[in-house]
Design an enzyme around this catalytic site. Structure first.
Site, PDB file in Angstrom:
ATOM      1  N   ARG A  14      32.386  48.321  20.710  1.00  0.00           N
ATOM      2  CA  ARG A  14      32.843  49.227  21.773  1.00  0.00           C
ATOM      3  C   ARG A  14      32.065  49.040  23.067  1.00  0.00           C
ATOM      4  O   ARG A  14      31.898  49.968  23.861  1.00  0.00           O
ATOM      5  CB  ARG A  14      32.768  50.686  21.322  1.00  0.00           C
ATOM      6  N   LYS A  36      36.747  43.497  36.350  1.00  0.00           N
ATOM      7  CA  LYS A  36      38.079  43.395  35.744  1.00  0.00           C
ATOM      8  C   LYS A  36      38.074  42.251  34.757  1.00  0.00           C
ATOM      9  O   LYS A  36      37.648  41.142  35.085  1.00  0.00           O
ATOM     10  CB  LYS A  36      39.117  43.060  36.818  1.00  0.00           C
ATOM     11  N   GLU A  78      40.433  31.868  47.303  1.00  0.00           N
ATOM     12  CA  GLU A  78      40.083  33.299  47.285  1.00  0.00           C
ATOM     13  C   GLU A  78      39.260  33.659  48.533  1.00  0.00           C
ATOM     14  O   GLU A  78      39.335  34.786  49.022  1.00  0.00           O
ATOM     15  CB  GLU A  78      39.313  33.667  46.007  1.00  0.00           C
ATOM     16  N   LYS A 120      34.110  41.663  48.467  1.00  0.00           N
ATOM     17  CA  LYS A 120      34.686  42.140  47.193  1.00  0.00           C
ATOM     18  C   LYS A 120      33.916  43.350  46.676  1.00  0.00           C
ATOM     19  O   LYS A 120      34.517  44.330  46.228  1.00  0.00           O
ATOM     20  CB  LYS A 120      34.714  41.037  46.137  1.00  0.00           C
ATOM     21  N   GLU A 130      41.313  50.602  41.041  1.00  0.00           N
ATOM     22  CA  GLU A 130      42.521  50.158  41.749  1.00  0.00           C
ATOM     23  C   GLU A 130      43.554  51.266  41.916  1.00  0.00           C
ATOM     24  O   GLU A 130      44.713  51.138  41.542  1.00  0.00           O
ATOM     25  CB  GLU A 130      43.142  48.937  41.038  1.00  0.00           C
ATOM     26  N   ARG A 134      41.699  48.549  46.391  1.00  0.00           N
ATOM     27  CA  ARG A 134      41.405  47.372  45.568  1.00  0.00           C
ATOM     28  C   ARG A 134      42.642  46.482  45.410  1.00  0.00           C
ATOM     29  O   ARG A 134      42.533  45.285  45.226  1.00  0.00           O
ATOM     30  CB  ARG A 134      40.853  47.773  44.182  1.00  0.00           C
ATOM     31  N   ASN A 138      44.707  41.684  45.591  1.00  0.00           N
ATOM     32  CA  ASN A 138      45.778  40.937  44.923  1.00  0.00           C
ATOM     33  C   ASN A 138      46.653  40.183  45.932  1.00  0.00           C
ATOM     34  O   ASN A 138      47.710  39.676  45.572  1.00  0.00           O
ATOM     35  CB  ASN A 138      46.663  41.881  44.096  1.00  0.00           C
ATOM     36  N   HIS A 141      48.807  37.170  45.150  1.00  0.00           N
ATOM     37  CA  HIS A 141      48.793  37.041  43.692  1.00  0.00           C
ATOM     38  C   HIS A 141      50.107  37.452  43.022  1.00  0.00           C
ATOM     39  O   HIS A 141      50.339  37.086  41.873  1.00  0.00           O
ATOM     40  CB  HIS A 141      47.629  37.847  43.095  1.00  0.00           C
ATOM     41  N   HIS A 145      50.639  34.614  40.654  1.00  0.00           N
ATOM     42  CA  HIS A 145      50.677  34.765  39.196  1.00  0.00           C
ATOM     43  C   HIS A 145      52.036  34.335  38.640  1.00  0.00           C
ATOM     44  O   HIS A 145      52.113  33.731  37.568  1.00  0.00           O
ATOM     45  CB  HIS A 145      50.388  36.215  38.797  1.00  0.00           C
ATOM     46  N   HIS A 158      44.493  28.318  39.288  1.00  0.00           N
ATOM     47  CA  HIS A 158      44.709  29.664  39.821  1.00  0.00           C
ATOM     48  C   HIS A 158      44.625  29.658  41.356  1.00  0.00           C
ATOM     49  O   HIS A 158      45.493  30.198  42.037  1.00  0.00           O
ATOM     50  CB  HIS A 158      43.691  30.633  39.223  1.00  0.00           C
TER      51      HIS A 158
HETATM   52  N1  NAD Z   1      38.806  39.009  36.684  1.00  0.00           N
HETATM   53  C1  NAD Z   1      38.916  38.756  37.969  1.00  0.00           C
HETATM   54  O1  NAD Z   1      38.621  39.605  38.805  1.00  0.00           O
HETATM   55  C2  NAD Z   1      39.404  37.417  38.426  1.00  0.00           C
HETATM   56  C3  NAD Z   1      39.384  37.118  39.783  1.00  0.00           C
HETATM   57  C4  NAD Z   1      39.796  35.866  40.198  1.00  0.00           C
HETATM   58  C5  NAD Z   1      40.213  34.927  39.256  1.00  0.00           C
HETATM   59  N2  NAD Z   1      40.231  35.256  37.942  1.00  0.00           N
HETATM   60  C6  NAD Z   1      40.644  34.269  36.943  1.00  0.00           C
HETATM   61  O2  NAD Z   1      39.698  33.220  36.903  1.00  0.00           O
HETATM   62  C7  NAD Z   1      40.325  32.076  36.323  1.00  0.00           C
HETATM   63  C8  NAD Z   1      39.862  30.807  36.996  1.00  0.00           C
HETATM   64  O3  NAD Z   1      38.453  30.735  36.961  1.00  0.00           O
HETATM   65  P1  NAD Z   1      37.656  29.388  37.182  1.00  0.00           P
HETATM   66  O4  NAD Z   1      38.158  28.677  38.381  1.00  0.00           O
HETATM   67  O5  NAD Z   1      36.219  29.751  37.099  1.00  0.00           O
HETATM   68  O6  NAD Z   1      38.174  28.510  35.948  1.00  0.00           O
HETATM   69  P2  NAD Z   1      37.542  27.707  34.752  1.00  0.00           P
HETATM   70  O7  NAD Z   1      36.524  28.509  34.026  1.00  0.00           O
HETATM   71  O8  NAD Z   1      38.737  27.226  34.013  1.00  0.00           O
HETATM   72  O9  NAD Z   1      36.782  26.476  35.433  1.00  0.00           O
HETATM   73  C9  NAD Z   1      37.482  25.445  36.062  1.00  0.00           C
HETATM   74  C10 NAD Z   1      36.999  24.067  35.573  1.00  0.00           C
HETATM   75  O10 NAD Z   1      35.674  23.773  36.074  1.00  0.00           O
HETATM   76  C11 NAD Z   1      34.828  23.312  35.011  1.00  0.00           C
HETATM   77  N3  NAD Z   1      33.456  23.709  35.401  1.00  0.00           N
HETATM   78  C12 NAD Z   1      32.975  24.973  35.457  1.00  0.00           C
HETATM   79  N4  NAD Z   1      31.734  24.957  35.999  1.00  0.00           N
HETATM   80  C13 NAD Z   1      31.414  23.672  36.268  1.00  0.00           C
HETATM   81  C14 NAD Z   1      30.262  23.032  36.857  1.00  0.00           C
HETATM   82  N5  NAD Z   1      29.243  23.747  37.332  1.00  0.00           N
HETATM   83  N6  NAD Z   1      30.296  21.693  36.964  1.00  0.00           N
HETATM   84  C15 NAD Z   1      31.374  20.965  36.546  1.00  0.00           C
HETATM   85  N7  NAD Z   1      32.477  21.514  36.009  1.00  0.00           N
HETATM   86  C16 NAD Z   1      32.507  22.856  35.877  1.00  0.00           C
HETATM   87  C17 NAD Z   1      35.405  23.976  33.781  1.00  0.00           C
HETATM   88  O11 NAD Z   1      35.075  23.270  32.623  1.00  0.00           O
HETATM   89  C18 NAD Z   1      36.909  23.930  34.061  1.00  0.00           C
HETATM   90  O12 NAD Z   1      37.445  22.679  33.721  1.00  0.00           O
HETATM   91  C19 NAD Z   1      41.816  32.305  36.431  1.00  0.00           C
HETATM   92  O13 NAD Z   1      42.372  32.514  35.156  1.00  0.00           O
HETATM   93  C20 NAD Z   1      41.934  33.587  37.246  1.00  0.00           C
HETATM   94  O14 NAD Z   1      43.042  34.338  36.893  1.00  0.00           O
HETATM   95  C21 NAD Z   1      39.829  36.477  37.520  1.00  0.00           C
HETATM   96 ZN    ZN Z   2      42.675  35.321  42.106  1.00  0.00          ZN
END
Ligand code: NAD
Ligand code: ZN
Length: 252
Positions: A14, A36, A78, A120, A130, A134, A138, A141, A145, A158
């Protein structure tokens, strides 16, 4: 990784404490901050999730030295979003420093990360659940999305989908008479300088299928649109014909 780790941390026993050490630019400027968490289902993006604030977020830009250029680029989408909804001077930084950013220059990146997290954190600090502003985070998005889902979550990052989504939102705002061509150019200029996609062909039917599964879909899709730079508004309805027109313009 931030979303999955955050979701697990919020449900295991939890809820256990969590510290993020994001290693992508996207996670440093956005995903690691704000609490989030979301996990995708086949039906759509982020359909299972929680709010769970990390105890701390450690953004070390030296970790980005090994990040592929395409991933740096995706993270910058972003940052451009923050420029469009909150701080237009970030749009100039994105356009003029694109070379240094894509070369993972730690000094430039540290400034970009700091300013982005500042924006942010201020928005989330004001409206964690939100209920109001907030939702502005989006921006791009709703289209983005749906583009990701229409692509089966493969072949498009993304950030790339968000870049296309912000262009579509800009065209839609112009079609609705909310902004002029200069605001549309203010979207295209930094995105193009960074090498992010600004054109793509998407079928309105496929996007509508995604919107119907969206948790925010209540009596029709609503968009975050600008009334000008740094003037976002959430909950905007648009006639289907104008959404179709925006997608035609996105197709080039
Ligand atoms: N929760 C939220 O508020 C929020 C906000 C924005 C985006 N997101 C989500 O985040 C996701 C994308 O995140 P991301 O871009 O971090 O993706 P990811 O974790 O898939 O990383 C992208 C790629 O980079 C590689 N990588 C990571 N760090 C590295 C490093 N230091 N050196 C070399 N390679 C590296 C990973 O192996 C992967 O292939 C999406 O699904 C999106 O929807 C969430
Ligand atoms: Zn995003």
């Amino acid at each position: 990784v931030c979303d999955v780790a955050g979701f697990v941390a919020s449900t295991y026993h939890r809820g256990v404490a969590l510290i993020h050490v994001p290693t992508t630019l996207l996670a440093q400027v956005d995903a690691a901050v704000g609490g989030k968490t979301g996990v995708n289902l086949a039906q759509g993006k982020n359909l299972v999730g929680t709010f769970h604030q990390p105890r701390a977020v450690l953004c070390d830009v030296d970790l980005l030295a090994t990040l592929p250029r395409a991933e740096l680029r995706a993270g910058m989408a972003e940052v451009v979003k923050y420029g469009l909804i909150a701080d237009p001077s970030l749009l100039d930084v994105a356009a003029t420093e694109a070379g240094a950013i894509l070369a993972a220059d730690p000094v430039v990146l540290a400034a970009v990360v700091e300013r982005s997290v500042g924006i942010k954190a201020a928005v989330v600090g004001d409206d964690e659940r939100e209920l109001g502003r907030r939702a502005h985070l989006n921006y791009g998005h709703t289209f983005g999305h749906a583009i990701e889902r229409a692509s089966g979550f493969t072949g498009i990052r993304h950030g790339e989908a968000v870049a296309l989504g912000m262009m579509a939102a800009a065209y839609l705002a112009e079609e609705l008479g909310r902004v002029d061509g200069e605001v549309v150019d203010a979207h295209r200029r930094p995105l193009e300088a960074l090498g992010l996609p600004v054109e793509g062909s998407y079928d309105i039917g496929a996007l509508e299928a995604a919107w119907r599964h969206d948790k925010k879909y209540r009596r029709g899709v609503r968009f975050v649109l600008l009334a000008g730079l740094a003037r976002p508004e959430a909950g905007v309805h648009a006639p289907r014909a104008l959404v179709a027109r925006a997608l035609e313009r996105l197709a080039g």
